[in-house]
Design a protein around this motif. Structure first.
Motif, PDB file in Angstrom:
ATOM      1  N   SER B  39       0.877  -1.318  -0.019  1.00  0.00           N
ATOM      2  CA  SER B  39       0.188  -0.039  -0.180  1.00  0.00           C
ATOM      3  C   SER B  39       0.957   1.245  -0.121  1.00  0.00           C
ATOM      4  CB  SER B  39      -0.813  -0.008   1.227  1.00  0.00           C
ATOM      5  OG  SER B  39      -0.050   0.244   2.437  1.00  0.00           O
ATOM      6  N   GLN B  75      -7.563   0.950   1.023  1.00  0.00           N
ATOM      7  CA  GLN B  75      -6.015   1.317   0.370  1.00  0.00           C
ATOM      8  C   GLN B  75      -5.875   0.916  -1.168  1.00  0.00           C
ATOM      9  OE1 GLN B  75      -3.831  -1.623   2.875  1.00  0.00           O
ATOM     10  NE2 GLN B  75      -3.505   0.072   4.509  1.00  0.00           N
ATOM     11  N   LEU B  77      -3.315  -0.442  -3.732  1.00  0.00           N
ATOM     12  CA  LEU B  77      -2.284  -1.531  -3.654  1.00  0.00           C
ATOM     13  C   LEU B  77      -1.623  -1.674  -4.976  1.00  0.00           C
ATOM     14  CD1 LEU B  77      -3.838  -4.613  -1.751  1.00  0.00           C
ATOM     15  CD2 LEU B  77      -2.592  -2.736  -0.863  1.00  0.00           C
TER      16      LEU B  77
END
Lengths: 220, 220
Positions: B39, B75, B77
DNA sequence: CTACTATTCAATAGATTAGTTGAATTAAAT
DNA sequence: ATTTAATTCAACTAATCTATTGAATAGTAG
């Protein structure tokens, strides 16, 4: 702390090489240098840059460890610092081709039909040359051909292609190659040959890759 | 479109990839992303950059086609766009190591005695592990360790190294390994361990090579 | 020695890039 | 609906890069 510095410094050094690759003109210069040793003057001419500008780009390439130079009389001759540089350039092209949409688009729009453009692998070509099944055209300028070429290849710079075609039987298979996988010369030649009814293809990659892959090389 | 423009545009596109490699921070980010999906937050922490700055670098890497990202919950990624990116990074390091004097110098002066830096061959390591003479550190992230590691190795990601050292007797020989022959993590770990007075070396290559050479593998 | 050539150096303006800050999104949790 | 957290966007300064110009250097030939 000094460990962090070490890491930082190391990455900074690696980035110097990356930076050197971060300009189109320098990549073009590298492409030409990959053919063999070249003087600043020659490089300026083929790239269309001024001599001073060419010189400066060359120094950046030198500081990045990508090229080395030696002085011979009046001239300074540049060449790649090793075959690993060719590998690096290949890897760069690979990534760009596979992951940047614009590259595909460029190649697409310029070379109308893409699938006809399939390249002939090196070993396939070697076999077919041995059997005399194919005419191999080296479409680079004469000097580059003389410095080294694929065995059996005929040197026909693009400007002389039209004239040469008179001597070429229509049924003959033709494979053209030039400086590298993205050198436009071979694309151009293949396009023109097809227009005339020949069965033309281009060779996988170009001469520098042929050489660095350990295939035989003739000199004039 | 003229051939000259085509060529120019193509080189400009390739240069985008080069540019992306032309900054130490971005190379460091790539190194971490090469370990697996990460992340923005994680990457910012481990690289020491601000989150916003990290994000900007990541976008450049994305535009250059070097990484791809996906959103999962809160998040975003990031991961490498393909294995060819690893090849590219390897090629870059290769050239830098072989042709830039400063890199050698760095490794030299930082890791005081260079021959101590010699990597430990795999079979030598096996023997010494059997005899209990050495502590093997796997400095990769936990997930990779769990997926497979050298038997007897202790997983100590770099971030946890300082904490781990409290439990490690000073006289103990230590061998560290990570992803591959050029992964900086192992260098970093060895450097830090030596700073603390340990007798530290790095293992030849990394885990993928260990595994593909047919040596035994443990899973967590 | 002088003239000549190939290359490099030095200085410059204009464009691009890195890193900082604070505000604007986006998705999940309360 | 409101709050919270993660990420991105936008604006800005300082630093770096590109390409141009003209002068300086080094090797050659007359």
């Amino acid at each position: 702390m000094s460990s962090a510095n070490f890491k930082h410094d190391l990455f900074t050094q690696f980035a110097r090489v990356g930076k050197a690759l971060g300009n189109g003109n320098r990549l073009e210069l590298l492409e030409y240098i990959a053919q063999g040793e070249r003087s600043v003057d020659q490089l300026a001419k083929v790239s269309g840059l001024t001599v001073a500008n060419t010189s400066q780009h060359l120094q950046q390439l030198r500081q990045a460890g990508l090229v080395v130079c030696r002085k011979q009389g009046l001239q300074v001759l540049y060449q790649l610092s090793g075959n690993d540089v060719i590998d690096l350039l290949d890897a760069l092209r690979n990534v760009a081709e596979r992951h940047i949409a614009e590259v595909d688009q460029l190649v697409d729009t310029y070379l109308t039909v893409k699938d006809e453009l399939e390249a002939v692998p090196r070993d396939t070509l070697m076999e077919r040359v041995k059997e005399g099944l194919v005419t191999v055209l080296d479409v680079r300028p004469g000097e580059e051909y003389e410095a080294g070429h694929v065995p059996g290849a005929v040197n026909v710079p693009l400007s002389e292609l039209e004239g040469y075609l008179k001597h070429l039987p229509k049924k003959q298979d033709v494979v053209a190659y030039c400086r590298g996988p993205h050198c436009v010369l071979a694309f151009d030649a293949v396009a023109r040959l097809r227009q005339r009814g020949y069965s033309a293809q281009r060779m996988e990659d170009g001469f520098p890759e042929w050489k660095s892959a350990g295939y035989p090389v003739d000199t004039a």
